[in-house]
Design a protein around this motif. Sequence first.
Motif, short mmCIF file in Angstrom:
data_model
loop_
_atom_site.label_atom_id
_atom_site.label_comp_id
_atom_site.label_asym_id
_atom_site.label_seq_id
_atom_site.Cartn_x
_atom_site.Cartn_y
_atom_site.Cartn_z
N LYS A 145 0.85 -1.19 0.00
CA LYS A 145 0.00 0.00 0.00
C LYS A 145 0.89 1.24 0.00
O LYS A 145 1.86 1.32 0.75
CB LYS A 145 -0.92 0.03 1.22
N MET A 146 0.54 2.16 -0.87
CA MET A 146 1.29 3.42 -0.94
C MET A 146 0.32 4.56 -1.17
O MET A 146 -0.80 4.36 -1.66
CB MET A 146 2.32 3.35 -2.08
N THR A 147 0.75 5.74 -0.81
CA THR A 147 -0.07 6.93 -0.99
C THR A 147 0.72 7.93 -1.83
O THR A 147 1.90 8.19 -1.57
CB THR A 147 -0.44 7.57 0.36
N LEU A 148 0.06 8.46 -2.84
CA LEU A 148 0.71 9.45 -3.70
C LEU A 148 1.22 10.62 -2.87
O LEU A 148 0.53 11.10 -1.95
CB LEU A 148 -0.25 9.96 -4.78
N ASN A 149 2.44 11.05 -3.18
CA ASN A 149 3.09 12.19 -2.52
C ASN A 149 3.37 11.95 -1.03
O ASN A 149 3.60 12.91 -0.28
CB ASN A 149 2.24 13.47 -2.69
N SER A 150 3.36 10.67 -0.61
CA SER A 150 3.69 10.33 0.77
C SER A 150 4.95 9.47 0.80
O SER A 150 5.12 8.56 -0.02
CB SER A 150 2.54 9.55 1.43
#
Length: 414
Positions: A359-364
Amino acid sequence: MKITRKLLCIALTWLLVLGIVGNASAASKSVLNQVQKEYEMYETKTTTAYESYRQKTVKSYENYRDKEQTSLNTFVNQTVKDLTNLEELLNEDLKRLEAQYSDNKAYVSQLRAYRSEVSPTSLGSAMYKYAQMVNPNSLGSLMTKYKISINENSLGSPMMHYKNAVNQYSLGSPMTKYKNAVNEYSLGSPMTKLKSNSNEDSLGSVMFKFKRGSLTQKEALKQWNASMKEEKGNIQKIINKANKDINQTFNTTNNEILAQKSKTVNGIIEQREITLKTISNLRTEYFGEGISFDSFVPDLGDINIIIGGEWLALTQPPKIVNKEVLVPLRAVYEKLNASTKIEKKGNVITLTVNKSIVKMTLNSKTANVNGKNISLKTAPKIVNGQTMIPLQLVTEPLDKQVEWNASVKTVFIK
């Protein structure tokens, strides 16, 4: 006296009638001018918008065409240089072998055969096959096919299809249809119909009927407004379809060129390996020892990704952000594992590959791999509509060996 009064009454009546008619004519002229002005303003606005769109779209095409031509030229120059270097290396080696074995009659046939195999002009030889493969003017060669695919003047090529789509003079093209729709002189076009209905001298038009009293002012304006609404809608539909068709043509063109580029680059890499292996094996067979060659990493101008020895053709090449390489998520993951599932909800992206969940979050700069948080040096970003991720999100979840070689601008994934 009675006669005088009677004449005065008649005169006053006529003056009243003429005043009413004059006022009516003035009102009619005002409506006619209003409608004409509305049409002219809309026509000017629409044709200006068309020209702006045309220039922007043609510029996008030219930039794409020029970029692809530069990419081809870079690769051609690289392979020409590589072929020259190989020729020089093999010629020097041949000289050493001739100096060593030319006086020995037992090696005459071997030297002859080896000389032929390392010559790029000897028909059917190992070097000949490689030389032909990288020759952009050799009929049917992979480099020629690549060159044709990006040639805007080559009949039936992907680039020609794209060029025609944005060409306002190409019969039946999306751009031509857009141009005709807003052209007041194009027979049967929505703009021609509007022009006609706004023209008081156009037989059967709304304003023609109004001027001649067949329509009241209220009915004339109602019909004019309805005509404006209908033809504006028709023009917008044509604009939307033209834009959609041009975008589809670009995507098709880009995919076809990428496919040919992949065949060419990987085919040349493969032929080079076959050629050099054949020569080395022959040298070992004839003279007891093979010969080694420098590795070849293709250069087409952008950063490369090579997965398991295969060059990856990409719509969006890797980018360097904050001194770290970002690669296109979907292209890399799907190449490494075709069963990868990618879900995106808002800025959160979830990958399911084998038994791993990422799981990843854009701009994080924080990601999660199998329930464990990891810190990233550079956050995932959207570049030209594609999610780009740091190499760290390739190595840890997939347990792959990843190497970034700045000298040859290439990401190697094994």
